[in-house]
Every structure is written in structure tokens, then in C-alpha cells.
Design a protein around this motif. Structure first.
Motif, PDB file in Angstrom:
ATOM      1  N   MET A  79      49.384  45.481  32.375  1.00  0.00           N
ATOM      2  CA  MET A  79      49.362  46.874  31.928  1.00  0.00           C
ATOM      3  C   MET A  79      49.630  46.944  30.425  1.00  0.00           C
ATOM      4  O   MET A  79      50.542  46.316  29.918  1.00  0.00           O
ATOM      5  CB  MET A  79      50.431  47.670  32.662  1.00  0.00           C
ATOM      6  CG  MET A  79      50.443  49.124  32.228  1.00  0.00           C
ATOM      7  SD  MET A  79      51.625  50.126  33.082  1.00  0.00           S
ATOM      8  CE  MET A  79      51.168  49.918  34.772  1.00  0.00           C
ATOM      9  N   ASP A 102      47.050  51.823  28.605  1.00  0.00           N
ATOM     10  CA  ASP A 102      47.266  52.527  29.871  1.00  0.00           C
ATOM     11  C   ASP A 102      48.307  53.634  29.712  1.00  0.00           C
ATOM     12  O   ASP A 102      48.164  54.717  30.249  1.00  0.00           O
ATOM     13  CB  ASP A 102      47.745  51.523  30.931  1.00  0.00           C
ATOM     14  CG  ASP A 102      46.698  50.448  31.173  1.00  0.00           C
ATOM     15  OD1 ASP A 102      45.589  50.816  31.609  1.00  0.00           O
ATOM     16  OD2 ASP A 102      46.975  49.272  30.898  1.00  0.00           O
ATOM     17  N   PHE A 155      57.420  52.432  35.659  1.00  0.00           N
ATOM     18  CA  PHE A 155      56.079  51.850  35.597  1.00  0.00           C
ATOM     19  C   PHE A 155      55.421  51.799  36.981  1.00  0.00           C
ATOM     20  O   PHE A 155      54.200  51.923  37.093  1.00  0.00           O
ATOM     21  CB  PHE A 155      56.115  50.474  34.922  1.00  0.00           C
ATOM     22  CG  PHE A 155      56.122  50.605  33.424  1.00  0.00           C
ATOM     23  CD1 PHE A 155      57.295  50.913  32.748  1.00  0.00           C
ATOM     24  CD2 PHE A 155      54.955  50.489  32.690  1.00  0.00           C
ATOM     25  CE1 PHE A 155      57.303  51.078  31.367  1.00  0.00           C
ATOM     26  CE2 PHE A 155      54.947  50.646  31.310  1.00  0.00           C
ATOM     27  CZ  PHE A 155      56.126  50.938  30.655  1.00  0.00           C
ATOM     28  N   GLU A 156      56.239  51.628  38.006  1.00  0.00           N
ATOM     29  CA  GLU A 156      55.685  51.669  39.369  1.00  0.00           C
ATOM     30  C   GLU A 156      55.164  53.076  39.673  1.00  0.00           C
ATOM     31  O   GLU A 156      54.066  53.243  40.203  1.00  0.00           O
ATOM     32  CB  GLU A 156      56.785  51.279  40.359  1.00  0.00           C
ATOM     33  CG  GLU A 156      56.274  50.852  41.713  1.00  0.00           C
ATOM     34  CD  GLU A 156      57.433  50.496  42.637  1.00  0.00           C
ATOM     35  OE1 GLU A 156      58.261  49.659  42.251  1.00  0.00           O
ATOM     36  OE2 GLU A 156      57.500  51.093  43.728  1.00  0.00           O
ATOM     37  N   SER A 201      51.939  53.567  37.860  1.00  0.00           N
ATOM     38  CA  SER A 201      50.827  52.833  38.494  1.00  0.00           C
ATOM     39  C   SER A 201      50.294  53.588  39.706  1.00  0.00           C
ATOM     40  O   SER A 201      49.099  53.555  39.996  1.00  0.00           O
ATOM     41  CB  SER A 201      51.300  51.452  38.947  1.00  0.00           C
ATOM     42  OG  SER A 201      51.687  50.702  37.841  1.00  0.00           O
ATOM     43  N   LYS A 202      51.184  54.266  40.399  1.00  0.00           N
ATOM     44  CA  LYS A 202      50.771  55.005  41.606  1.00  0.00           C
ATOM     45  C   LYS A 202      50.282  56.417  41.278  1.00  0.00           C
ATOM     46  O   LYS A 202      49.995  57.202  42.170  1.00  0.00           O
ATOM     47  CB  LYS A 202      51.954  55.094  42.582  1.00  0.00           C
ATOM     48  CG  LYS A 202      52.319  53.742  43.200  1.00  0.00           C
ATOM     49  CD  LYS A 202      53.313  53.888  44.345  1.00  0.00           C
ATOM     50  CE  LYS A 202      54.679  54.267  43.864  1.00  0.00           C
ATOM     51  NZ  LYS A 202      55.723  54.196  44.876  1.00  0.00           N
TER      52      LYS A 202
END
Lengths: 421, 127
Positions: A1, A56, A119-120, A123-124
Motif C-alpha cells: 500500500m 492509495d 490501515f485495515e 483497506s476494507k
């Protein structure tokens, strides 16, 4: 990322020497990022921002109130390009309510152990508008060495001389100083890092000159002595805020490489005179920090204070005008009394009067601020005094054989820009 | 500094609340019932308060106190007490402010501070 971390520039005060130190907040934040994050860092004070449409996520780290409006502009531009922007850092927390309008997310508080979740979520596609960790301090053991590898190192040289690296050995502060926002941000108790972690980080810093940015080192005498004893073998030279007024502590500080300290000079008392003398007796130089515009200062008080600085042989002086930063007692007091007339945050640079002083007009305080600078540096310029300060550290380094000559290939360069002759 | 340093005439109990950004916060409070109004005096506790100031959260705090003590917000007189700290620095001098609010739909907003003297406050609450 791919993560673009940005530290926005701000307008430096006119008349002062302009030094760009490698920023501390971004390198501390970067150390807390998950391993899979590829971080690209831009300190806009030394490099131009290239808006990168391949990133990103964009992070904007804001330390100063004077940075915040420009930080919002950067965020607006990136968001116009369809990018997601998260804010963090001191001024983002102070101005969180306003910053929300320019951000997809605002992170409040300290980052260690929390970035995996952020960050999780990103990402979702579930990034939260606010990550509120105010006063929920992470385990102090989690604070590891800052990730200084993100810095564009050669940009922090002036005429071949490397700037100090910033470092912290503790967080929080047990003092509750009038103009300070640390009680709001870092809490009202002192939180020292474990000594082994402090020493581990010091070992990683490829620089003999440091600025220990802790709010005050004079928080816990035994901890302070322990810190200095452990630093002696490293032979670093360092700048810090106040050191405990104690002969044993000052002696250890000098042995540990204390170069100069920032000491608040708030009156013309014998206490202040003695304090400065004690530093000097231990070979530690003193940069006075002088706050102008307090309610207990008349015009005569300010002039007397400036005269006093010459009497006590300060090595350097830095004058600021009282600035009511959000979430400080000074802001509350002036706000309740409707004495704040300027809320353009770009003017909150500690050199511009934004409130009605008690004993004079704002214009008169502005004049006295300039008078203080001019008067103190009348016989010997700031550059000349700084040269003496530099020579003092060079002498110390020569004595213990740690002196590094300047980088000749950067001698004609100042913070990445060629010096115009 | 500890609570003994404060002027207890204006603190009957310590009120705990979730302040700005849900920070654990405390203030001193004294509630005085009068025929035409309920006076709430809230006192800043400085270092004894782990959270934020009364000023930065005053409308929300006033509503929380009214809710906790069943005070009718349309009948509220709210006083913000800034106690003296035993220091020679003038900016820690004691101050009192009456805080007025707009009241709409059972909510308080737009706080406005009006300075009062200790004597005026004492007369108001019959101390």
C-alpha cells in the motif's frame, strides 16, 4: 500500500534565521505503520509537494497551528483528485472539529499500536471519520525508535552542517503552564519511556547533535539523573528544554553533553539570574525564551525585561508574543473576555499579536516585540551569537573526539537550495 | 495543588463527566435553588481535573449537569468559577463569569460569558 505522508510548510517569522530541522512527529508516526505500508514522505519546508495520483492514502501531519490552513488546502487538492486523506499530529488534534471538513478521517491521540486498525479499516473501505484516542495513551513500551529513514537527509544541512535530530525520552507533562496545550494533548502526568528503549533509539541516530524535545526534563529528578548517566558514554551533544535546578543534575547533564537549554525568562528576579548563572557555571549555554504580552506586563515591564537579558548574559534570546492556542488556559481566559480579535490560524505564529493585551494596544505590543528583538541583538547579531553557540559545541566535540567536519559538497547549499552569493 | 487549595464555599461536590472528545473530566459544582432560578456554579479544578476545561465544553457540560440534577435548563443560571491558584502570577487570579445560552428545543448553545465579582456571586447565592 502506497502512503504519502506530508508535513506542510509554514511561513517563517520575518527577521529570524530560518532553519529547517528534520520533523519529529512524522518519523514517530511512520515507525508505527504496518510493515506492508510503503511510505513516501514530503516535508514541504524543504521539498515541493508532487501530488501523486498513484498513492492509495494520504496522511497529513500537522504540528503547528500556523500550518493548519495550508494543510487543509493540500487535503482539499488531494481529495479533489479523488484521494482519501487522514490527518494527525498536534495541531490536527487542537483543530479537529474544523479539520473534519477537509479530511476523510482525523486521528486524535498517540499512534503506537493503532495504525494497523486504521490501515485495515481503509483497506476494507471502512475508514472512520474520527479515531479518538485522546487520553487513551498507548503502553509506553510500544514506542520504538522513530523511522528517520523516511527523511530526505541531505535537505537538513545548512552550508554543509547537519541540523540536530529531534528525539524524545518521555511524553506528557506534570506542569500546567499557562500558554501550553500539552495538558490537553499529552495529559497532565509525566510518562517516561523505558530507559532501554531510550538508549536503543539514541544508538540508531546517525547524528552527534540532538534536540531532546521533551516538554521539560525537570519532571523527575531520579529519572533525569538516570537518563544523563546513561547518555554520558554516547558523547552526544544536545539541546533541551529546562533541566532540574540541582547541582548534581546539572553536573550530570554537562557530562552527558548538554550543549544549551531553552530557559523561560519570565521576570527580572534573582532566581532567574541565578538559574542562568548555574547553567553557565556548568558549561551549558542558555537560550532564553521570553513571552511578551502577559496580563502582568506593562510597557515598562517589557523594557526592563529586555534590559535584564543583557545583565544576565544570555547566549541567545527568542521572543514570542502570547498566542492563545486552542485548548490552553490562555485561550480560555482571552476568549471568555472577548479579547481575541484574529482567528486566522496562519497568524498564530507567536510573532503576531492576535489579542487585546491588558496594558497596551495590540499595535504597541507588536512594536515592543520588534523592539525586544532589535534591542537584544543590537550589539551582536543573531548570526554572530549563533556562531559562538556553534563554536562551543565544536570545542566540546574536539575535546572528546566526536567532531565531524562539515560536508564540503554541501557547503554552498542551504536546506537543498543553492545559496545565492 | 490539591482540592484543599480551592475555595470550598463554591464547591459542594466533584462532578465527573465525559468532556470534549469523551475525555474523562471533572469540575467542582454547587447548586443553589432560588425561587425564580437554579444557580449552578461550576469550578475549574486545573490539575485535579484529568480532562479539559469548563470553558471549552460549557454548553454540553451545563446540559449534562441539568440532566444529572433534574434542573430545568430554561430556568438555569450558570456560573463558571475560575479559582485562584496560590501563585503570584496574575493570570491565575480568581474570576467568575455568568454564562448565558440560547435555549432551543431543550438544548443550550452559543454561550456568552459576563464577568462578575465574588461579592456579586455571594450576594446571588446568599453566602
Amino acid at each position: 500500500m502506497k502512503f504519502h505522508l506530508i508535513y506542510p510548510k509554514w511561513k517563517k517569522l520575518a527577521g529570524q534565521t530560518h532553519f529547517n530541522l528534520p520533523p519529529h512527529g512524522p518519523v514517530v508516526m511512520a515507525a508505527a505503520l504496518p510493515d506492508y505500508v510503503d511510505v513516501q514522505f514530503t516535508d514541504e519546508n524543504v521539498d515541493d509537494i508532487i501530488f501523486d495520483d498513484t498513492v492509495d492514502l494520504v496522511g497529513i501531519s500537522v504540528m503547528l497551528t500556523a500550518q493548519i490552513k495550508h494543510a487543509w488546502e493540500i487535503a482539499d487538492e488531494y481529495r479533489r483528485r479523488g484521494k482519501t486523506v487522514i490527518f494527525g499530529g498536534i495541531a490536527s488534534s487542537l483543530h479537529a472539529r474544523e479539520t473534519k471538513a477537509h479530511a476523510d478521517s482525523v486521528f486524535l491521540g498517540e499512534v503506537e499500536g493503532r495504525m494497523e486498525q486504521v490501515f485495515e479499516d481503509f483497506s476494507k473501505g471502512e475508514l472512520k471519520p474520527i479515531y479518538n484516542f485522546m487520553m487513551k495513551h498507548p503502553d509506553i513500551e510500544l514506542i520504538g525508535p522513530a523511522k528517520r529513514s523516511i527523511l530526505n537527509r541531505e535537505k537538513y544541512y545548512h552550508k554543509g552542517i547537519q541540523m540536530v535530530d529531534l528525539f524524545h525520552a518521555s511524553r506528557g507533562c506534570r506542569f500546567n503552564c499557562y500558554p501550553c496545550c500539552v495538558p490537553f494533548l499529552g495529559g497532565k502526568s509525566f510518562r517516561p519511556r523505558p530507559m532501554d528503549k531510550v538508549l536503543e533509539e539514541l544508538e540508531t541516530i546517525d547524528n552527534n547533535r540532538l534536540f531532546i524535545v521533551d516538554n521539560s526534563l525537570a519532571q523527575d529528578k531520579e529519572w533525569e539523573k538516570d537518563l544523563f548517566r546513561n547518555m554520558i558514554p554516547m558523547k552526544k551533544k544536545w539541546v533541551s528544554h529546562t533541566i532540574q535546578d540541582d547541582p548534581e543534575v546539572l553536573d550530570l547533564a554537562a557530562q552527558a553533553g548538554a550543549w544549551y537549554v531553552y530557559q523561560a525568562v519570565f521576570d527580572t528576579s534573582d532566581y532567574i539570574k541565578e538559574r542562568i548563572k548555574k547553567y553557565h557555571d556548568h558549561g551549558i549555554m542558555v537560550e532564553g525564551t521570553i513571552l511578551l504580552g502577559m496580563d502582568n506586563q506593562t510597557e515598562d515591564d517589557i523594557k526592563r525585561l529586555v534590559d535584564f537579558l543583557h545583565e544576565v548574559n544570555l547566549d541567545l534570546a527568542e521572543f514570542t508574543v502570547l498566542t492563545p492556542f486552542l485548548h490552553t488556559k490562555s485561550y480560555d481566559d482571552l476568549f471568555r473576555e472577548k479579547r481575541i480579535f484574529d482567528t486566522d490560524w496562519s497568524n498564530y505564529n507567536a510573532g503576531q499579536v492576535v489579542f487585546q493585551p491588558k496594558h497596551m494596544s495590540p499595535e504597541r505590543l507588536q512594536e515592543l516585540y520588534q523592539y525586544a528583538w532589535d534591542s537584544f541583538y543590537k550589539d551582536e547579531s543573531q548570526e554572530q551569537k549563533m556562531f559562538k553557540l556553534m563554536m562551543s559545541v565544536v570545542e566540546k566535540e574536539m575535546r572528546d573526539k566526536t567532531y565531524r567536519p562539515r560536508k564540503e559538497e554541501l557547503a554552498g547549499i542551504s536546506f537543498g537550495k543553492r545559496i545565492k552569493r | 495543588m490539591n482540592l484543599d487549595d480551592f475555595e470550598y464555599n463554591f464547591i459542594d461536590e466533584i462532578y465527573h463527566y465525559a468532556g470534549l472528545w469523551e475525555r474523562k473530566s471533572t469540575c467542582g459544582i454547587k447548586i443553589v435553588e432560588k425561587p425564580n432560578t437554579t444557580i449552578v456554579i461550576s469550578t475549574d479544578l486545573y490539575k485535579e481535573n484529568p480532562g479539559g476545561s469548563i470553558t471549552e465544553f460549557v454548553a454540553e457540560l451545563a446540559m449534562l449537569i441539568c440532566d444529572s440534577y433534574k434542573v430545568d435548563i430554561s430556568n438555569l443560571t450558570f456560573i463558571n468559577h475560575i479559582p485562584e491558584v496560590k501563585s503570584s502570577l496574575e493570570f491565575y487570579a480568581e474570576a467568575f463569569y455568568r454564562v448565558s445560552f440560547d435555549v432551543q428545543d431543550g438544548k443550550l448553545s452559543n454561550p456568552d460569558w459576563h464577568k462578575m465579582t465574588r461579592e456579586e456571586i455571594k450576594a446571588m447565592v446568599d453566602l
